[in-house]
Motif scaffolding. Structure first.
Motif, PDB file in Angstrom:
ATOM      1  N   GLU A 166       3.354   7.888  -9.118  1.00  0.00           N
ATOM      2  CA  GLU A 166       3.174   9.258  -8.676  1.00  0.00           C
ATOM      3  C   GLU A 166       1.693   9.619  -8.810  1.00  0.00           C
ATOM      4  O   GLU A 166       0.841   8.834  -8.470  1.00  0.00           O
ATOM      5  CB  GLU A 166       4.093  10.185  -9.460  1.00  0.00           C
ATOM      6  N   ILE A 167       1.382  10.801  -9.254  1.00  0.00           N
ATOM      7  CA  ILE A 167      -0.017  11.221  -9.381  1.00  0.00           C
ATOM      8  C   ILE A 167      -0.648  10.549 -10.603  1.00  0.00           C
ATOM      9  O   ILE A 167      -0.108  10.612 -11.698  1.00  0.00           O
ATOM     10  CB  ILE A 167      -0.103  12.745  -9.510  1.00  0.00           C
ATOM     11  N   ASN A 205       0.427   5.918   5.871  1.00  0.00           N
ATOM     12  CA  ASN A 205       0.951   4.631   5.410  1.00  0.00           C
ATOM     13  C   ASN A 205       1.124   3.640   6.548  1.00  0.00           C
ATOM     14  O   ASN A 205       1.103   2.424   6.328  1.00  0.00           O
ATOM     15  CB  ASN A 205       2.256   4.834   4.660  1.00  0.00           C
ATOM     16  N   ALA A 206       1.295   4.133   7.763  1.00  0.00           N
ATOM     17  CA  ALA A 206       1.398   3.227   8.909  1.00  0.00           C
ATOM     18  C   ALA A 206       0.073   2.530   9.187  1.00  0.00           C
ATOM     19  O   ALA A 206       0.049   1.430   9.746  1.00  0.00           O
ATOM     20  CB  ALA A 206       1.852   3.997  10.139  1.00  0.00           C
ATOM     21  N   LYS A 207      -1.025   3.179   8.800  1.00  0.00           N
ATOM     22  CA  LYS A 207      -2.359   2.613   9.018  1.00  0.00           C
ATOM     23  C   LYS A 207      -2.971   2.062   7.735  1.00  0.00           C
ATOM     24  O   LYS A 207      -4.129   1.626   7.743  1.00  0.00           O
ATOM     25  CB  LYS A 207      -3.287   3.675   9.607  1.00  0.00           C
ATOM     26  N   ASN A 208      -2.220   2.110   6.652  1.00  0.00           N
ATOM     27  CA  ASN A 208      -2.732   1.624   5.358  1.00  0.00           C
ATOM     28  C   ASN A 208      -4.073   2.280   5.013  1.00  0.00           C
ATOM     29  O   ASN A 208      -5.013   1.597   4.563  1.00  0.00           O
ATOM     30  CB  ASN A 208      -2.884   0.100   5.361  1.00  0.00           C
ATOM     31  N   TRP A 268       2.681   8.067  -3.798  1.00  0.00           N
ATOM     32  CA  TRP A 268       2.947   6.997  -2.856  1.00  0.00           C
ATOM     33  C   TRP A 268       3.425   7.512  -1.507  1.00  0.00           C
ATOM     34  O   TRP A 268       3.113   6.942  -0.457  1.00  0.00           O
ATOM     35  CB  TRP A 268       3.969   6.017  -3.443  1.00  0.00           C
ATOM     36  N   SER A 269       4.174   8.626  -1.492  1.00  0.00           N
ATOM     37  CA  SER A 269       4.731   9.121  -0.232  1.00  0.00           C
ATOM     38  C   SER A 269       3.807  10.107   0.477  1.00  0.00           C
ATOM     39  O   SER A 269       4.007  10.404   1.658  1.00  0.00           O
ATOM     40  CB  SER A 269       6.060   9.812  -0.496  1.00  0.00           C
ATOM     41  N   PHE A 303       0.839  -1.210   0.000  1.00  0.00           N
ATOM     42  CA  PHE A 303       0.000   0.000   0.000  1.00  0.00           C
ATOM     43  C   PHE A 303       0.869   1.253   0.000  1.00  0.00           C
ATOM     44  O   PHE A 303       0.596   2.201  -0.739  1.00  0.00           O
ATOM     45  CB  PHE A 303      -0.916   0.009   1.220  1.00  0.00           C
ATOM     46  N   SER A 304       1.889   1.282   0.848  1.00  0.00           N
ATOM     47  CA  SER A 304       2.700   2.490   1.007  1.00  0.00           C
ATOM     48  C   SER A 304       3.498   2.835  -0.239  1.00  0.00           C
ATOM     49  O   SER A 304       4.074   3.925  -0.312  1.00  0.00           O
ATOM     50  CB  SER A 304       3.637   2.339   2.200  1.00  0.00           C
ATOM     51  N   SER A 305       3.547   1.958  -1.204  1.00  0.00           N
ATOM     52  CA  SER A 305       4.284   2.204  -2.442  1.00  0.00           C
ATOM     53  C   SER A 305       3.388   2.598  -3.602  1.00  0.00           C
ATOM     54  O   SER A 305       3.874   2.815  -4.711  1.00  0.00           O
ATOM     55  CB  SER A 305       5.058   0.945  -2.851  1.00  0.00           C
TER      56      SER A 305
END
Length: 125
Positions: free
Chosen positions: A104-105, A74-77, A53-54, A29-31
């Motif tokens: 990216e976007i 991202n820690a909580k998805n 992504w960030s 998810f974080s990527s």
């Protein structure tokens, strides 16, 4: 595979606010870039907001710019859509979407790989 579940929709008066959440399960998810779209009866699914992504880049169409804010944890998805100064024309089913790895976007429906089931937002006048 990525599973997306939206929540937070409901009925609100014009001028009010809602915050939608999209919880993701699965890998990476974080990527992934994330986005929100909406669809009202008889209309095409419309792009509402995107985040890379960030979380460092966001984009909005003019129809919601200055009123909606997309963010992610991202820690909580989870990705969020804060909607302020809502108008009756914002009434729609809102969908969360996930793009590919290291993206990216993303602006267009075909660029997203995974979709949630949607959550209804109704704005009364």
């Amino acid at each position: 595979q990525v599973q997306l579940v939206e929540s937070g929709g409901g009925l609100v008066q014009a001028g009010g606010s809602l915050r939608l959440s999209c919880a993701a399960s699965g890998r990476s998810f974080s990527s992934r870039a994330m986005g929100w779209f909406r669809q009202s009866p008889g209309k095409e699914r419309e792009f509402v907001a995107a985040i890379n992504w960030s979380g460092g880049k966001t984009y909005y169409p003019d129809s919601v710019k200055g009123r909606f804010t997309i963010s992610r944890d991202n820690a909580k998805n989870t990705v969020y859509l804060q909607m302020n100064s809502l108008k009756p024309e914002d009434t729609a089913v809102y969908y969360c979407a996930a793009g590919g790895i290291a993206t990216e976007i993303l602006y267009y429906r075909y660029e997203y790989d995974y979709w949630g089931q949607g959550t209804q937002v109704t704005v009364s006048s």
